[in-house]
Design a protein around this motif. Sequence first.
Motif, short mmCIF file in Angstrom:
data_model
loop_
_atom_site.label_atom_id
_atom_site.label_comp_id
_atom_site.label_asym_id
_atom_site.label_seq_id
_atom_site.Cartn_x
_atom_site.Cartn_y
_atom_site.Cartn_z
N PRO A 1 0.85 -1.22 0.03
CA PRO A 1 0.06 0.08 0.00
C PRO A 1 0.82 1.29 0.15
O PRO A 1 0.55 2.28 -0.39
CB PRO A 1 -0.74 -0.09 1.29
CG PRO A 1 -0.89 -1.53 1.58
CD PRO A 1 0.43 -2.17 1.02
N SER A 2 1.93 1.22 0.36
CA SER A 2 2.89 2.45 0.71
C SER A 2 3.29 2.83 -0.84
O SER A 2 3.65 4.06 -1.26
CB SER A 2 4.08 2.15 1.22
OG SER A 2 4.89 1.16 0.94
N ALA A 3 3.21 1.82 -1.62
CA ALA A 3 3.56 2.23 -2.95
C ALA A 3 2.54 2.87 -3.93
O ALA A 3 2.93 3.18 -4.94
CB ALA A 3 4.15 1.02 -3.88
N ILE A 4 1.39 2.87 -3.42
CA ILE A 4 0.29 3.49 -4.17
C ILE A 4 0.36 4.96 -4.38
O ILE A 4 0.02 5.16 -5.75
CB ILE A 4 -1.10 3.06 -3.31
CG1 ILE A 4 -1.38 1.66 -3.45
CG2 ILE A 4 -2.44 3.74 -4.03
CD1 ILE A 4 -2.39 1.25 -2.47
N PRO A 5 0.87 5.62 -3.42
CA PRO A 5 0.86 7.19 -3.77
C PRO A 5 1.67 7.33 -5.06
O PRO A 5 1.54 8.17 -5.77
CB PRO A 5 1.28 7.92 -2.56
CG PRO A 5 0.77 6.75 -1.35
CD PRO A 5 0.84 5.50 -2.02
N GLU A 6 2.95 6.68 -5.04
CA GLU A 6 3.93 6.99 -5.93
C GLU A 6 3.34 6.48 -7.34
O GLU A 6 3.61 7.38 -8.34
CB GLU A 6 5.24 5.90 -5.57
CG GLU A 6 6.43 6.50 -6.49
CD GLU A 6 6.99 7.96 -6.32
OE1 GLU A 6 7.53 8.32 -7.33
OE2 GLU A 6 6.71 8.42 -5.56
N ALA A 7 2.68 5.40 -7.40
CA ALA A 7 2.19 5.09 -8.50
C ALA A 7 0.94 5.78 -9.00
O ALA A 7 0.80 6.14 -10.23
CB ALA A 7 1.48 3.54 -8.35
N LEU A 8 0.25 6.55 -8.16
CA LEU A 8 -0.66 7.43 -8.47
C LEU A 8 -0.33 8.64 -9.28
O LEU A 8 -0.57 9.24 -10.08
CB LEU A 8 -1.86 7.91 -7.49
CG LEU A 8 -2.61 6.80 -6.82
CD1 LEU A 8 -3.35 7.10 -5.64
CD2 LEU A 8 -3.67 6.32 -7.85
N ILE A 9 0.79 8.99 -8.68
CA ILE A 9 1.74 10.28 -9.42
C ILE A 9 1.98 9.83 -10.66
O ILE A 9 1.78 10.52 -11.67
CB ILE A 9 2.92 10.59 -8.42
CG1 ILE A 9 2.38 11.20 -6.91
CG2 ILE A 9 3.76 11.62 -9.15
CD1 ILE A 9 3.55 11.09 -6.02
N LEU A 10 2.60 8.79 -10.87
CA LEU A 10 2.84 8.45 -12.25
C LEU A 10 1.67 8.23 -13.33
O LEU A 10 1.74 8.83 -14.41
CB LEU A 10 3.48 7.25 -12.19
CG LEU A 10 4.87 6.96 -11.57
CD1 LEU A 10 5.41 5.63 -11.51
CD2 LEU A 10 5.99 7.89 -12.21
N PHE A 11 0.61 7.90 -12.65
CA PHE A 11 -0.71 7.69 -13.34
C PHE A 11 -1.17 9.26 -13.80
O PHE A 11 -1.67 9.35 -14.80
CB PHE A 11 -1.78 6.97 -12.67
CG PHE A 11 -1.42 5.61 -12.47
CD1 PHE A 11 -0.45 4.97 -13.36
CD2 PHE A 11 -2.02 4.67 -11.44
CE1 PHE A 11 0.04 3.44 -12.95
CE2 PHE A 11 -1.71 3.36 -11.37
CZ PHE A 11 -0.65 2.60 -11.99
N ASP A 12 -0.96 9.82 -12.88
CA ASP A 12 -1.67 11.36 -13.20
C ASP A 12 -0.80 12.04 -14.23
O ASP A 12 -1.24 12.89 -15.05
CB ASP A 12 -1.68 12.30 -11.86
CG ASP A 12 -2.70 11.53 -10.80
OD1 ASP A 12 -3.59 11.04 -11.48
OD2 ASP A 12 -2.56 12.07 -9.64
N HIS A 13 0.64 11.86 -13.88
CA HIS A 13 1.59 12.47 -15.16
C HIS A 13 1.19 11.87 -16.32
O HIS A 13 1.20 12.69 -17.34
CB HIS A 13 2.82 12.33 -14.73
CG HIS A 13 3.69 12.65 -15.45
ND1 HIS A 13 4.16 14.06 -15.59
CD2 HIS A 13 4.78 12.16 -16.49
CE1 HIS A 13 5.27 14.28 -16.54
NE2 HIS A 13 5.33 13.00 -16.95
N ALA A 14 1.04 10.43 -16.72
CA ALA A 14 0.79 10.07 -17.75
C ALA A 14 -0.53 10.60 -18.59
O ALA A 14 -0.77 10.74 -19.47
CB ALA A 14 0.59 8.54 -17.52
N ARG A 15 -1.61 10.62 -17.53
CA ARG A 15 -3.03 11.06 -17.89
C ARG A 15 -2.74 12.53 -18.54
O ARG A 15 -3.49 13.15 -19.40
CB ARG A 15 -3.94 11.12 -16.84
CG ARG A 15 -5.36 11.40 -17.28
CD ARG A 15 -6.26 11.18 -16.13
NE ARG A 15 -6.05 11.87 -14.84
CZ ARG A 15 -6.52 11.93 -13.74
NH1 ARG A 15 -7.46 10.85 -13.65
NH2 ARG A 15 -6.03 12.49 -12.80
N GLY A 16 -2.03 13.40 -17.91
CA GLY A 16 -1.87 14.70 -18.24
C GLY A 16 -1.13 14.65 -19.61
O GLY A 16 -1.58 15.65 -20.45
#
Length: 810
Positions: free
Chosen positions: A36-51
Amino acid sequence: MPQKVSAKHLGQAILDSVHHGTYPDTEDIISAEFSPSAIPEALILFDHARGQIEARVRTTSQRSAPDIDGWVSQAKQLRTDIETAHSSSQGISAEAVQNEQLRQHVHDTESKLRLLEGELAFNQRLARALAQIRSIDHAIRDTAERLRRGQVSEAIDTLAATETELESIPSARNIKAVGVLDVEINSIRQEIAYSLNKKWQDSIHVGLLTLSIPQDAQDLSVLAIALHRLGLLEEGISKLANGLEAAIIVPRIQLQKGGHERALVIDGDNMRVAETSSPSNSHQLYDDLRAFIQFLQVHLPTQVVLPLSKVLGPKIVETLISMRLSLAVPEELSALQEFSNTRDEIYRFAAVMGLYKWAGDDQLRAWSNTIPQLWLQNRHNSSLHQVRQLLQRGYGEIRTVERVETQIVSQQDHLFAGNSNNDDWDAGWSDEEKGSLGEKRLQPQRAKQTTDNEEDMSAWGLDDEGTEEDKTNDTNIPADNDEEGDAWGWGEDQDIGEDKRTSQREATTPSTRRVNGHDDPHSRTSEREVTLKESYNITSLPTGILELISYVFSDIDALSEPSGNMFLYNDCLWLADQLRQMLRARNQRRPNAVASKQKQLQFDDDIAALEAFGKRSYGKEMESQRTIIKDFLDGGQGFGNCTEPPFSQECELAIQSIVDRLRGIHAEWKKILSHSALLQSVGSLLSTVVDKIIIDVEDMSDISEPQSQQLTGYCKQITALEDLFSPQEIAANGQEAVPLTAVYTPGWFKFQYLTEILDSSLVDIKYLWTDGGLKLEYEAEEVVELIEALFDDSEHRRRAIGEIRRASRA
């Protein structure tokens, strides 16, 4: 231990998998645990890719904006077009509904128009029918008026036109007015028919034994035409023919009581049948019939006499045959010559009928050609009637007759030795003696019975053709016990020919005995001629039958004249030959005459026709003789029962009749035909005999030894006819001439081999096949069938049949 993967790397691996569809290629990332600790980091990557993706979409949209505007404007234009098309379709639908209403209106209008046209046509037809009915009504009135004025022909013309016009009215059967008119027309037709029939009866009046035709022929012609137009002429002709038959024909032809006949009297337009006391006269009868036909020919028009002749002619012929001609055929042969005058009258009367084209002349000529058959039938019926009368009279007068017999007896006979111990006439008669057919010595009583038997046959006149030499030879032959019974009327074998028994006696018993080839002097001195006599009573029946038979024989002798057909054959051939010689000599005197050559061709045809006529006469006579011979052969019934009485007597009679017939024909034709023609004709008849015998024998499936011996005897009797075929030239050096039977008789060699087969053993037959000429005349299967019929089934028979078949195949 796997290395620890950072959250950034795990997020990047997930992003690559989602974005690019790639799978991690390192074992550490694959086995790493996503905490679960890796989720924030993964979300940041996802947001960046969506942008990044959104920015790329905006950039792409900005570049494609002009194209999208065009698409939107086109969509708006399409919507406008769709709305316009929808409004147009609504208009079209409205117009279609309006057109359907207009079409329905047109259909209704057309129906009303057709109804009006039909009504108009009906009214027009009704008007025409009413006009025709009015015209027909006027025509009917006019026809009736013409009929009342006596204008029958004009009335018939008007009536025919009226009927035609009435039939032309459409649907006439459904119109009552037409029915009324039809009744009126039929009524007028009946009136016209009645008027015409009355005129017909007044014009041709047939009364009791009278006929009167006072009307002019032209008026009768018009009357006949009128009747024909009404379809009444045929009925009138039929009634007239029946009336003439009853009033004139039958009374004139039929004989009256006492043999008298009436006479036909013609006085102008009148004819009557008058009573007379004159006897029957055929000449006057045919004169009257000819006068009757000529009277009708003169007084009746062609329109009447022609159909009348087709109906009345056969009636005249039938009445003439049934009432006069059939009864006039005589029974006496001598009266046939006188009847020939009647036959000449028949031909002359038939010629008159043919001249005037009256039907029935062919029937009359055909009947005249059957006169010989009618005479024979009358003769047959008369003979039977006489026999019945004899039987009905019963015994009649009883009279005593005497039987005389002369016989040669030897010294050993008791009668010659004067032995008086057996004086009684029936002392030596016993049942055992009846069965002993082979005895050579008889008691005096047996000799006496033999005498009685032979005399019994002579008493009936059956041995008239025997000679004194035959009687002498008969005395040397002891009679068998079967003939004893016949002599006293106990058997049915009296039909056996006397000539055949005489020939058998001559062949089997010599008049004198021979010792070592020389006459025995003791036999001559030890024999004596003895005459035996006795009397007995008979009724009148056999005498009457004998007289009847003698009378028939006299007719046969009178008819047995030399064949006229054979004389006709010779005459035609001789005349044709003389004509050829005459024409040949004439042509030699005038070799260059063209007309002579043309006439020569005509004469050649006539001469050929003359020769053909002669040959037809020859063929007719030959066919007649063949028919007689075949009838004799049919009497043998195939020779299948040639050893069983009474069929054996029929077979013997058939063979003897054939032999006598052929010898009689030879003696008769020898005086007429040339030698070669004589041998050819007799050989042809003999060929008919041998062919029939061969076929009958081959058809027998089983031939016993007695039958074989009997058939051999029959064949030898036929073979004895060889002496008829002696050559005309005598053989040189005094040698006996060889008969020419095989030359003129097809199948003669085959018949001779049949005689050999019937009288041979298996070995002899096999020899005839292998080394003789049997195979030249017979097929192998024919010989096999004869062997199977003659011999019982055995090893020898099977072996012989096998050798014959093998030899035939080889």
